[in-house]
Write a protein that holds these residues in place. Structure first.
Motif, mmCIF file in Angstrom:
data_model
loop_
_atom_site.group_PDB
_atom_site.id
_atom_site.type_symbol
_atom_site.label_atom_id
_atom_site.label_comp_id
_atom_site.label_asym_id
_atom_site.label_seq_id
_atom_site.Cartn_x
_atom_site.Cartn_y
_atom_site.Cartn_z
ATOM 1 N N ALA A 317 0.811 -1.221 0.000
ATOM 2 C CA ALA A 317 0.000 0.000 0.000
ATOM 3 C C ALA A 317 0.842 1.267 0.000
ATOM 4 C CB ALA A 317 -0.936 0.005 1.211
ATOM 5 N N THR A 318 1.982 1.266 0.697
ATOM 6 C CA THR A 318 2.782 2.485 0.803
ATOM 7 C C THR A 318 3.920 2.549 -0.207
ATOM 8 O OG1 THR A 318 4.139 1.444 2.524
ATOM 9 C CG2 THR A 318 2.273 2.783 3.245
ATOM 10 N N VAL A 319 4.076 1.525 -1.069
ATOM 11 C CA VAL A 319 5.165 1.542 -2.053
ATOM 12 C C VAL A 319 5.055 2.729 -3.016
ATOM 13 C CG1 VAL A 319 6.145 0.304 -4.035
ATOM 14 C CG2 VAL A 319 5.692 -0.912 -1.908
ATOM 15 N N PRO A 320 3.857 3.089 -3.508
ATOM 16 C CA PRO A 320 3.785 4.257 -4.400
ATOM 17 C C PRO A 320 4.335 5.532 -3.767
ATOM 18 C CG PRO A 320 1.756 3.006 -4.515
ATOM 19 C CD PRO A 320 2.546 2.425 -3.385
ATOM 20 N N MET A 321 4.140 5.694 -2.485
ATOM 21 C CA MET A 321 4.658 6.865 -1.790
ATOM 22 C C MET A 321 6.187 6.907 -1.882
ATOM 23 S SD MET A 321 3.918 7.898 2.164
ATOM 24 C CE MET A 321 4.865 6.556 2.891
ATOM 25 N N THR A 322 6.833 5.768 -1.648
ATOM 26 C CA THR A 322 8.292 5.696 -1.707
ATOM 27 C C THR A 322 8.794 5.913 -3.125
ATOM 28 O OG1 THR A 322 8.214 4.099 0.105
ATOM 29 C CG2 THR A 322 10.288 4.302 -1.076
ATOM 30 N N VAL A 323 8.107 5.318 -4.108
ATOM 31 C CA VAL A 323 8.515 5.482 -5.510
ATOM 32 C C VAL A 323 8.421 6.945 -5.930
ATOM 33 C CG1 VAL A 323 7.939 4.892 -7.890
ATOM 34 C CG2 VAL A 323 7.915 3.118 -6.129
ATOM 35 N N LEU A 324 7.359 7.615 -5.535
ATOM 36 C CA LEU A 324 7.219 9.036 -5.854
ATOM 37 C C LEU A 324 8.351 9.850 -5.243
ATOM 38 C CD1 LEU A 324 3.358 9.502 -5.473
ATOM 39 C CD2 LEU A 324 4.688 9.905 -7.548
ATOM 40 N N ASP A 371 -9.793 2.773 -3.700
ATOM 41 C CA ASP A 371 -9.957 3.408 -2.393
ATOM 42 C C ASP A 371 -8.651 3.835 -1.725
ATOM 43 O OD1 ASP A 371 -12.828 3.024 -2.335
ATOM 44 O OD2 ASP A 371 -12.400 0.899 -2.017
ATOM 45 N N VAL A 372 -7.584 3.058 -1.921
ATOM 46 C CA VAL A 372 -6.346 3.311 -1.198
ATOM 47 C C VAL A 372 -5.307 4.046 -2.044
ATOM 48 C CG1 VAL A 372 -4.388 2.228 -0.002
ATOM 49 C CG2 VAL A 372 -6.711 1.342 0.322
ATOM 50 N N LEU A 373 -5.091 3.596 -3.263
ATOM 51 C CA LEU A 373 -4.030 4.171 -4.098
ATOM 52 C C LEU A 373 -4.158 5.675 -4.304
ATOM 53 C CD1 LEU A 373 -1.503 3.808 -5.784
ATOM 54 C CD2 LEU A 373 -2.965 3.193 -7.731
ATOM 55 N N PRO A 374 -5.344 6.230 -4.607
ATOM 56 C CA PRO A 374 -5.410 7.684 -4.821
ATOM 57 C C PRO A 374 -4.942 8.489 -3.614
ATOM 58 C CG PRO A 374 -7.388 6.632 -5.661
ATOM 59 C CD PRO A 374 -6.659 5.580 -4.907
ATOM 60 N N GLY A 375 -5.372 8.088 -2.419
ATOM 61 C CA GLY A 375 -4.958 8.820 -1.230
ATOM 62 C C GLY A 375 -3.478 8.694 -0.950
ATOM 63 N N VAL A 376 -2.953 7.472 -1.080
ATOM 64 C CA VAL A 376 -1.517 7.254 -0.857
ATOM 65 C C VAL A 376 -0.695 8.029 -1.891
ATOM 66 C CG1 VAL A 376 0.322 5.530 -0.941
ATOM 67 C CG2 VAL A 376 -1.792 5.039 0.300
ATOM 68 N N ALA A 377 -1.155 8.032 -3.149
ATOM 69 C CA ALA A 377 -0.427 8.751 -4.194
ATOM 70 C C ALA A 377 -0.410 10.256 -3.928
ATOM 71 C CB ALA A 377 -1.056 8.456 -5.556
ATOM 72 N N LEU A 378 -1.544 10.805 -3.515
ATOM 73 C CA LEU A 378 -1.577 12.232 -3.190
ATOM 74 C C LEU A 378 -0.675 12.544 -2.002
ATOM 75 C CD1 LEU A 378 -5.325 13.260 -3.646
ATOM 76 C CD2 LEU A 378 -3.351 14.143 -4.898
ATOM 77 N N PHE A 379 -0.725 11.694 -0.976
ATOM 78 C CA PHE A 379 0.143 11.920 0.179
ATOM 79 C C PHE A 379 1.607 11.879 -0.248
ATOM 80 C CE2 PHE A 379 2.602 10.584 3.871
ATOM 81 C CZ PHE A 379 2.167 11.474 4.843
ATOM 82 N N GLY A 380 1.967 10.874 -1.071
ATOM 83 C CA GLY A 380 3.345 10.764 -1.537
ATOM 84 C C GLY A 380 3.761 11.938 -2.401
#
Length: 479
Positions: A317-324, A371-380
């Motif tokens: 779930a949090t990998v996109p944040m790190t990649v960004l 539900d999860v990816l959009p929020g995590v991506a915005l946070f990242g």
């Protein structure tokens, strides 16, 4: 004066071996920092832990790292960077094994304290070894390679950790450090040259070698943390809670007085805070990283105990944040260099806060993609706008000769922000005891915690908009 060390080249066997040792060591620390939150529900259930036990599992490590990381760097300068680096690696590995063998929460928390102490020796050593060992023409390339590959390990950490938790046990997120540590030790003994600051070694002191300051910092953080974590169970008016809070406040006051009296020989020269920008940036750091620490603590437990995800999917779930962060940070740094830090440091927290507000809607049966990816991506994305400009601005706010201590203090401030958030948020949202195992109680607490974290980010945005400006180009600055 620094003792001459072999000028390693990145293309040589010794250069590649030194890089390998630094990357494996950093990967070991980053892996631990990214997967422990994912493991909390499993270890909590197996060890019959309360919310306070989970908080101390995270905060025992953060407390030691925040309080002693500056001292760890100073010990390397004085006694030998490779020597202290190796001591930190072995210490961290032994503490990791003790974590994996834990039979109850008290054992695990004690081992996490030890692990944090090892991390305080290891973390500054990874970079200082590269800085001291490589030829100036290759130093930037070596540090860039270290940074990039360490970042990859950070991104892969949750996936590896989640797989280990699901396939074997949460204990293996600690046991996996042992073979990594063996690789680091063998590579360091074979290829890493020794170096030290001869002036510090000869005089036995220097600005950054301040045991008293480090101990007072640990007491301050420890007292406040204990009071916040213990308050839900004992009550805010409990003698133990009040005594811990008073100890923390007194330690802060004494720390400031001691550091002011020591002047430039202090671990943290108080003259740095004559720069208003430096002071504001570090308050901003505490606020933003408190939001990050609180969010990651609650998200990992919520996704498993309420949404019903596996540890592997939770790690994903949090990998996109790190990649960004990996891809976008250089571009954010370049943008900040062109237009100044105010706009990125204002807009970034707002975008991240929107991401957290979206994630409050996640519930049982949630879809990762919808539900999860959009929020995590915005946070990242929001965090990406913050990290590089913040680091650059902190260094630009002080004299060049204080760059090391300014960077170290800002690193400690970020860890202290996470530490305080993990300690305070369960109290603020009414989560205690075994409430994290009860879906209704945890769901309410999760939504409340993310609202608090979004509020912290918006407060950081206001702080940046009003008080942060482009740091002047200087080599003089506050002394």
């Amino acid at each position: 004066m620094t003792a001459p060390a072999p000028a390693l080249r990145t293309g040589s066997a010794a250069g590649r071996g030194t890089l390998l040792a630094a990357i494996l060591a950093s990967g070991m620390v980053f892996l631990d920092s990214t997967v422990v939150n994912v493991a909390l529900p499993r270890l909590g259930a197996e060890l019959d832990a309360t919310v306070a036990g989970l908080q101390w599992t995270v905060n025992g490590y953060l407390l030691m790292l925040a309080a002693f990381v500056l001292l760890g760097g100073a010990l390397g300068d004085r006694f030998g960077r490779r020597r202290v680096f190796l001591l930190g690696v072995v210490w961290f590995a032994v503490a990791s094994v003790l974590c994996g063998l834990a039979q109850d929460t008290g054992w695990l928390v004690a081992a996490r304290f030890l692990q944090g102490a090892g991390g305080a020796l290891l973390t500054p050593g990874s970079l200082s070894v590269l800085q001291a060992s490589f030829h100036p023409d290759d130093r930037g390339r070596a540090i860039g390679t270290w940074s990039g590959l360490s970042g990859v390990s950070t991104a892969l950490g949750p996936l590896l950790g989640g797989w280990l938790i699901d396939t074997l046990s949460w204990r293996w997120i600690f046991f996996v450090n042992l073979p990594l540590a063996v690789g680091v030790v063998l590579a360091a003994l074979r290829w890493v040259p020794e170096s030290r600051d001869e002036e510090v070694s000869r005089t036995g002191g220097g600005r950054r070698f301040d045991v008293t300051g480090a101990l007072l910092g640990a007491l301050a953080l420890g007292g406040v943390t204990y009071a916040l974590i213990d308050a839900p169970a004992r009550g805010l008016d409990s003698p133990a809670v009040l005594a811990a809070a008073v100890l923390g406040v007194v330690a802060v006051v004494v720390f400031v007085l001691v550091e002011r009296r020591r002047g430039d020989t202090a671990m943290l020269p108080t003259g740095l805070f004559s720069s208003r920008l430096f002071s504001v940036l570090n308050v901003f750091t505490v606020v933003v990283y408190a939001a990050l620490g609180g969010f990651t603590f609650f998200l990992a437990v919520y996704l498993q105990n309420v949404v019903g995800w596996s540890a592997l999917l939770t790690g994903l779930a949090t990998v996109p944040m790190t990649v960004l962060l990996l891809v976008g940070s250089p571009r954010a740094g370049a943008l900040s260099a062109r237009i100044g830090p105010r706009l990125p440091l204002t807009v970034g927290p707002v975008i991240a806060a929107v991401g957290l507000l979206l994630l409050r809607r996640v519930g049982p049966g949630a879809s990762y993609w919808v539900d999860v990816l959009p929020g995590v991506a915005l946070f990242g994305a929001g965090l990406t706008l913050v990290v590089a400009p913040l680091t650059t601005s902190v260094l630009g706010a002080v004299s060049d000769r204080f760059a090391g201590v300014a960077s170290g203090f800002n690193n400690a401030a970020s860890r202290a922000g996470g530490l305080l958030a993990v300690a305070a948020l369960p109290l603020l949202v009414g989560l205690s005891g075994t409430g994290y195992e009860q879906k209704g109680a945890l769901a309410d607490a999760y939504r409340g915690a993310l609202a608090w974290c979004a509020g912290l980010l918006l407060a950081g945005a206001v702080l940046a908009a009003v008080l942060i400006h482009r740091p002047p180009k200087q080599s003089g600055g506050p002394a």
